[in-house]
Design an enzyme around this catalytic site. Structure first.
Site, PDB file in Angstrom:
ATOM      1  N   HIS A  63       0.837  -1.199   0.000  1.00 39.12           N
ATOM      2  CA  HIS A  63       0.000   0.000   0.000  1.00 39.12           C
ATOM      3  C   HIS A  63       0.869   1.245   0.000  1.00 39.12           C
ATOM      4  O   HIS A  63       2.091   1.185   0.095  1.00 39.12           O
ATOM      5  CB  HIS A  63      -0.981   0.011   1.185  1.00 39.12           C
ATOM      6  CG  HIS A  63      -0.374   0.273   2.527  1.00 39.12           C
ATOM      7  ND1 HIS A  63      -1.114   0.552   3.651  1.00 39.12           N
ATOM      8  CD2 HIS A  63       0.924   0.299   2.941  1.00 39.12           C
ATOM      9  CE1 HIS A  63      -0.321   0.737   4.685  1.00 39.12           C
ATOM     10  NE2 HIS A  63       0.921   0.584   4.284  1.00 39.12           N
ATOM     11  N   CYS A 115       5.353   4.961   5.113  1.00 37.33           N
ATOM     12  CA  CYS A 115       4.100   4.465   4.529  1.00 37.33           C
ATOM     13  C   CYS A 115       3.630   5.331   3.367  1.00 37.33           C
ATOM     14  O   CYS A 115       2.729   4.938   2.628  1.00 37.33           O
ATOM     15  CB  CYS A 115       3.017   4.352   5.594  1.00 37.33           C
ATOM     16  SG  CYS A 115       3.024   2.735   6.412  1.00 37.33           S
ATOM     17  N   HIS A 149       5.065  -0.055  -0.615  1.00 37.14           N
ATOM     18  CA  HIS A 149       5.823  -0.916   0.288  1.00 37.14           C
ATOM     19  C   HIS A 149       4.836  -1.943   0.809  1.00 37.14           C
ATOM     20  O   HIS A 149       3.622  -1.765   0.682  1.00 37.14           O
ATOM     21  CB  HIS A 149       6.428  -0.118   1.450  1.00 37.14           C
ATOM     22  CG  HIS A 149       5.376   0.448   2.339  1.00 37.14           C
ATOM     23  ND1 HIS A 149       4.697   1.603   2.029  1.00 37.14           N
ATOM     24  CD2 HIS A 149       4.836  -0.009   3.487  1.00 37.14           C
ATOM     25  CE1 HIS A 149       3.791   1.833   2.962  1.00 37.14           C
ATOM     26  NE2 HIS A 149       3.847   0.861   3.854  1.00 37.14           N
ATOM     27  N   HIS A 161       3.480  -5.045   3.807  1.00 35.64           N
ATOM     28  CA  HIS A 161       3.448  -5.503   5.189  1.00 35.64           C
ATOM     29  C   HIS A 161       3.017  -6.968   5.215  1.00 35.64           C
ATOM     30  O   HIS A 161       2.265  -7.410   4.349  1.00 35.64           O
ATOM     31  CB  HIS A 161       2.430  -4.711   6.021  1.00 35.64           C
ATOM     32  CG  HIS A 161       2.789  -3.274   6.199  1.00 35.64           C
ATOM     33  ND1 HIS A 161       3.740  -2.841   7.093  1.00 35.64           N
ATOM     34  CD2 HIS A 161       2.321  -2.155   5.601  1.00 35.64           C
ATOM     35  CE1 HIS A 161       3.832  -1.528   7.038  1.00 35.64           C
ATOM     36  NE2 HIS A 161       2.984  -1.079   6.137  1.00 35.64           N
ATOM     37  N   ASP A 172      -4.608 -10.749  -0.558  1.00 36.89           N
ATOM     38  CA  ASP A 172      -3.275 -11.349  -0.419  1.00 36.89           C
ATOM     39  C   ASP A 172      -2.448 -11.150  -1.694  1.00 36.89           C
ATOM     40  O   ASP A 172      -2.926 -11.418  -2.797  1.00 36.89           O
ATOM     41  CB  ASP A 172      -3.425 -12.847  -0.123  1.00 36.89           C
ATOM     42  CG  ASP A 172      -2.104 -13.483   0.286  1.00 36.89           C
ATOM     43  OD1 ASP A 172      -1.256 -12.773   0.883  1.00 36.89           O
ATOM     44  OD2 ASP A 172      -1.915 -14.684   0.020  1.00 36.89           O
ATOM     45  N   HIS A 173      -1.222 -10.657  -1.507  1.00 33.97           N
ATOM     46  CA  HIS A 173      -0.315 -10.347  -2.617  1.00 33.97           C
ATOM     47  C   HIS A 173      -0.896  -9.298  -3.557  1.00 33.97           C
ATOM     48  O   HIS A 173      -0.613  -9.287  -4.749  1.00 33.97           O
ATOM     49  CB  HIS A 173       0.088 -11.606  -3.392  1.00 33.97           C
ATOM     50  CG  HIS A 173       1.020 -12.487  -2.620  1.00 33.97           C
ATOM     51  ND1 HIS A 173       0.623 -13.170  -1.496  1.00 33.97           N
ATOM     52  CD2 HIS A 173       2.330 -12.779  -2.793  1.00 33.97           C
ATOM     53  CE1 HIS A 173       1.648 -13.859  -1.015  1.00 33.97           C
ATOM     54  NE2 HIS A 173       2.704 -13.631  -1.776  1.00 33.97           N
ATOM     55  N   GLU A 218      -0.331  -4.799  11.673  1.00 34.99           N
ATOM     56  CA  GLU A 218       0.431  -4.390  10.492  1.00 34.99           C
ATOM     57  C   GLU A 218       1.928  -4.637  10.680  1.00 34.99           C
ATOM     58  O   GLU A 218       2.631  -4.998   9.742  1.00 34.99           O
ATOM     59  CB  GLU A 218       0.179  -2.909  10.196  1.00 34.99           C
ATOM     60  CG  GLU A 218       0.730  -2.468   8.853  1.00 34.99           C
ATOM     61  CD  GLU A 218       0.406  -1.024   8.557  1.00 34.99           C
ATOM     62  OE1 GLU A 218      -0.486  -0.763   7.743  1.00 34.99           O
ATOM     63  OE2 GLU A 218       1.051  -0.134   9.159  1.00 34.99           O
TER      64      GLU A 218
HETATM   65 NI    NI Z   1       2.598   0.860   5.524  1.00 34.48          NI
END
Ligand code: NI
Length: 137
Positions: free
Chosen positions: A14, A33, A39, A41, A79-80, A126
Site C-alpha cells: 500500500h 508508509c 511498500h 506488510h 493477499d499479494h 500491520e
Molecule cells: Ni505501511
C-alpha cells in the site's frame, strides 16, 4: 457468551497518503508508509466472534467454516495485492490499518451472522508493534 478467534495471514502493498497534501506533508505525517513506489506488510488478521456454545457440537462456531469465509471474502481479495490499486472494496479508501479494518468488518458482519454468531472484533496487525482493533462502533 463465549468468544472465539480465528487468525489468518496475508501480505499486501500500500501507500498511505492524502492526495490533497504536498509530498513533504505526506512524508512528514505518514513516514515510510507514504513512499511513492509502495511498500508491503505481513499482516495478521484476528477475527473474533461471539455466541453461545451449541449443545450438539460443543462449538460456538465451526472454525473451519469461519476460516473458509474469511479466506473467500477477504484473504483471496487482498493477499499479494496492492490495497490502492487492486482491491475494489478499498477504492477511494485511505488504506491505513484503521480504514482497512473497518472495510473488513463491513464485509464479514453478515456472513458471521448467517452462521449464527455475532462479529465481536476485528484485530489487524500491520507490524509486530502496531495493531488496531475494531468492535463495530
Ligand atoms: Ni505501511
Amino acid at each position: 457468551m463465549m468468544y472465539v478467534t480465528r487468525r489468518e495471514y496475508f501480505n499486501a502493498a500500500h501507500k498511505v497518503y492524502n492526495p490533497e497534501w504536498s509530498d513533504a506533508k505526506n512524508a512528514e505525517v505518514f513516514g515510510g508508509c507514504a513512499n511513492p513506489n509502495w511498500h508491503g506488510h505481513n499482516y495478521v488478521l484476528f477475527v473474533t466472534v461471539k455466541g453461545e456454545i451449541s449443545k450438539e457440537t460443543g462449538f460456538v462456531i465451526d472454525l473451519k467454516k469461519l476460516s473458509q469465509i474469511i479466506k473467500k471474502e477477504i484473504i483471496e481479495k487482498v493477499d499479494h495485492k496492492n490495497f490502492n490499486l487492486d482491491v475494489p472494496f478499498l477504492k477511494e479508501v485511505l488504506p491505513s490499518t484503521e480504514n482497512v479494518t473497518v472495510a473488513f468488518w463491513k464485509i464479514l458482519e453478515k456472513p458471521v451472522l448467517d452462521m449464527g454468531c455475532k462479529l465481536h472484533s476485528i484485530k489487524l496487525q500491520e507490524t509486530e508493534n502496531n495493531y488496531v482493533e475494531y468492535f463495530g462502533e
